[in-house]
Design a protein around this motif. Structure first.
Motif, PDB file in Angstrom:
ATOM      1  N   GLU A  42      17.194 -11.813  -5.800  1.00 48.33           N
ATOM      2  CA  GLU A  42      18.074 -11.140  -4.860  1.00 48.33           C
ATOM      3  C   GLU A  42      18.470  -9.763  -5.398  1.00 48.33           C
ATOM      4  O   GLU A  42      18.782  -9.618  -6.579  1.00 48.33           O
ATOM      5  N   ILE A  43      18.446  -8.757  -4.509  1.00 44.38           N
ATOM      6  CA  ILE A  43      18.773  -7.378  -4.874  1.00 44.38           C
ATOM      7  C   ILE A  43      19.768  -6.853  -3.850  1.00 44.38           C
ATOM      8  O   ILE A  43      19.497  -6.861  -2.649  1.00 44.38           O
ATOM      9  N   GLY A  44      20.951  -6.411  -4.318  1.00 43.54           N
ATOM     10  CA  GLY A  44      22.005  -5.976  -3.419  1.00 43.54           C
ATOM     11  C   GLY A  44      22.140  -4.466  -3.325  1.00 43.54           C
ATOM     12  O   GLY A  44      21.498  -3.711  -4.063  1.00 43.54           O
ATOM     13  N   LYS A  45      23.002  -4.024  -2.410  1.00 45.56           N
ATOM     14  CA  LYS A  45      23.263  -2.600  -2.211  1.00 45.56           C
ATOM     15  C   LYS A  45      23.732  -1.955  -3.511  1.00 45.56           C
ATOM     16  O   LYS A  45      24.539  -2.516  -4.233  1.00 45.56           O
ATOM     17  N   ILE A  50      16.686   0.783   2.069  1.00 40.39           N
ATOM     18  CA  ILE A  50      15.831   0.342   0.963  1.00 40.39           C
ATOM     19  C   ILE A  50      14.903   1.487   0.578  1.00 40.39           C
ATOM     20  O   ILE A  50      14.210   2.052   1.441  1.00 40.39           O
ATOM     21  N   ILE A  51      14.886   1.826  -0.700  1.00 45.36           N
ATOM     22  CA  ILE A  51      14.065   2.931  -1.193  1.00 45.36           C
ATOM     23  C   ILE A  51      13.073   2.392  -2.214  1.00 45.36           C
ATOM     24  O   ILE A  51      13.459   1.730  -3.182  1.00 45.36           O
ATOM     25  N   ILE A  61      18.362  -7.975  -0.179  1.00 46.97           N
ATOM     26  CA  ILE A  61      17.051  -8.522   0.140  1.00 46.97           C
ATOM     27  C   ILE A  61      16.726  -9.588  -0.898  1.00 46.97           C
ATOM     28  O   ILE A  61      17.347  -9.628  -1.970  1.00 46.97           O
ATOM     29  N   ALA A  62      15.800 -10.456  -0.580  1.00 44.28           N
ATOM     30  CA  ALA A  62      15.359 -11.476  -1.531  1.00 44.28           C
ATOM     31  C   ALA A  62      13.833 -11.517  -1.542  1.00 44.28           C
ATOM     32  O   ALA A  62      13.197 -11.438  -0.485  1.00 44.28           O
ATOM     33  N   ILE A  63      13.264 -11.595  -2.734  1.00 45.53           N
ATOM     34  CA  ILE A  63      11.817 -11.720  -2.909  1.00 45.53           C
ATOM     35  C   ILE A  63      11.523 -13.168  -3.250  1.00 45.53           C
ATOM     36  O   ILE A  63      12.001 -13.684  -4.271  1.00 45.53           O
ATOM     37  N   MET A 114      13.036 -11.672   2.420  1.00 42.94           N
ATOM     38  CA  MET A 114      14.139 -12.029   3.303  1.00 42.94           C
ATOM     39  C   MET A 114      15.194 -10.929   3.290  1.00 42.94           C
ATOM     40  O   MET A 114      15.392 -10.255   2.266  1.00 42.94           O
ATOM     41  N   ILE A 115      15.866 -10.749   4.404  1.00 48.62           N
ATOM     42  CA  ILE A 115      16.952  -9.783   4.507  1.00 48.62           C
ATOM     43  C   ILE A 115      18.224 -10.530   4.886  1.00 48.62           C
ATOM     44  O   ILE A 115      18.276 -11.186   5.931  1.00 48.62           O
ATOM     45  N   ASP A 116      19.226 -10.440   4.011  1.00 41.68           N
ATOM     46  CA  ASP A 116      20.489 -11.153   4.240  1.00 41.68           C
ATOM     47  C   ASP A 116      20.245 -12.619   4.598  1.00 41.68           C
ATOM     48  O   ASP A 116      20.815 -13.150   5.565  1.00 41.68           O
ATOM     49  N   ASN A 117      19.348 -13.244   3.819  1.00 42.20           N
ATOM     50  CA  ASN A 117      19.027 -14.677   3.961  1.00 42.20           C
ATOM     51  C   ASN A 117      18.337 -15.025   5.277  1.00 42.20           C
ATOM     52  O   ASN A 117      18.275 -16.197   5.653  1.00 42.20           O
TER      53      ASN A 117
END
Length: 268
Positions: free
Chosen positions: A27-30, A165-166, A8-10, A66-69
């Motif tokens: 950006e925050i990844g799995k 997402i938690i 996701i991206a903030i 955003m989710i996956d850009n």
């Protein structure tokens, strides 16, 4: 888009007085754990809210998620059956009069999953690694303490929930083994954001978002030394929880063995 996401991206919005935030997209990844820190009233919960709602400039902060850009599908935002996000609040108590085992069976069924006893056993086993107060499948949900309830839901989210997402709000207030709780969620490759005032939690994440006045003012990558300090602080807290259980059982506490752990993390 499908229901599998990688990041996701903030994107920045505005602070409490309407001035633009100045950070680059975050950006925050799995499998990544992010701490959200700052003074009380700084705007930490607003950021969690923005992510929970997959905001598109339509919240008070004007941020965009955003989710996956890509802009999230409207189904993901507004259809409860397609929710991508699970939230664990500061206080968590069940209102349903049923056993722990029956609750987990019902949750598996509601997710369209096969009800397997080994999954239920795994949820309870991992919950008991988080809380010092044993949870049994026959226990009534209404009889669980706050710590037991939080531990059960952490393990439930890790093993049964499909939410990638938690969002966790001040997990430190539950009286549980926080480091273990985060470890269980991370191994399931969840994206985790934690609002916390707890240094042992904040220093054990990938990075920290520092919030003041309703805006992200700084982003700090966690250093190896900070992770060492976090591990040491968590060990002290775990020792304290074990001692608490011994006191509850009526044991005498004749000595403190905290000195037996290496204190390298707090040297230099």
């Amino acid at each position: 888009m499908n229901d599998t996401i990688n990041k996701i991206a903030i994107l920045p919005g505005v602070n409490k007085i309407g001035e633009p935030e100045k950070f680059n997209p975050i950006e925050i990844g799995k499998g990544e754990v992010i701490a959200i820190v700052g003074p009380t009233g700084a705007g930490k919960s607003q950021l969690l809210y923005d992510i929970e709602k997959l905001a598109q400039g339509d919240t008070k902060s004007k941020r965009q998620i955003m989710i996956d850009n890509q802009i999230p599908d409207k189904e993901w935002r507004f259809n409860p059956k397609r929710r991508m996000i699970a939230s664990l609040a500061q206080t968590m108590n069940f209102l349903t009069d049923m056993s722990v085992g029956n609750f987990l069976k019902l949750h598996l069924e509601s997710r369209g999953k096969e009800v397997k006893q080994e999954i239920i056993d795994e949820v309870i086993k991992e919950a008991n690694e988080i809380t010092g107060e044993a949870i049994l499948p026959e226990m009534n949900l209404l009889d669980l303490s706050g710590g037991q309830s939080r531990a059960l839901m952490v393990s439930d989210v890790a093993n049964i929930s499909d939410s990638p997402i938690i969002l966790i709000d001040e997990i430190e207030n539950a009286g549980i083994r926080k480091e273990k709780a985060v470890e269980i969620l991370v191994k399931e490759e969840k994206i985790i954001l934690i609002v916390t005032h707890d240094p042992s939690l904040a220093l054990n994440t990938s990075k920290r978002l520092i919030i003041q006045g309703g805006e992200v003012i700084k982003i700090l990558e966690t250093t190896p030394k900070e992770k060492e300090i976090a591990h040491y602080l968590n060990w002290i807290e775990s020792y304290n929880l074990d001692t608490r259980e011994r006191v509850r059982k009526g044991e005498r506490i004749e000595k403190i063995d905290i000195y037996c752990q290496p204190a390298a993390a707090i040297k230099q």
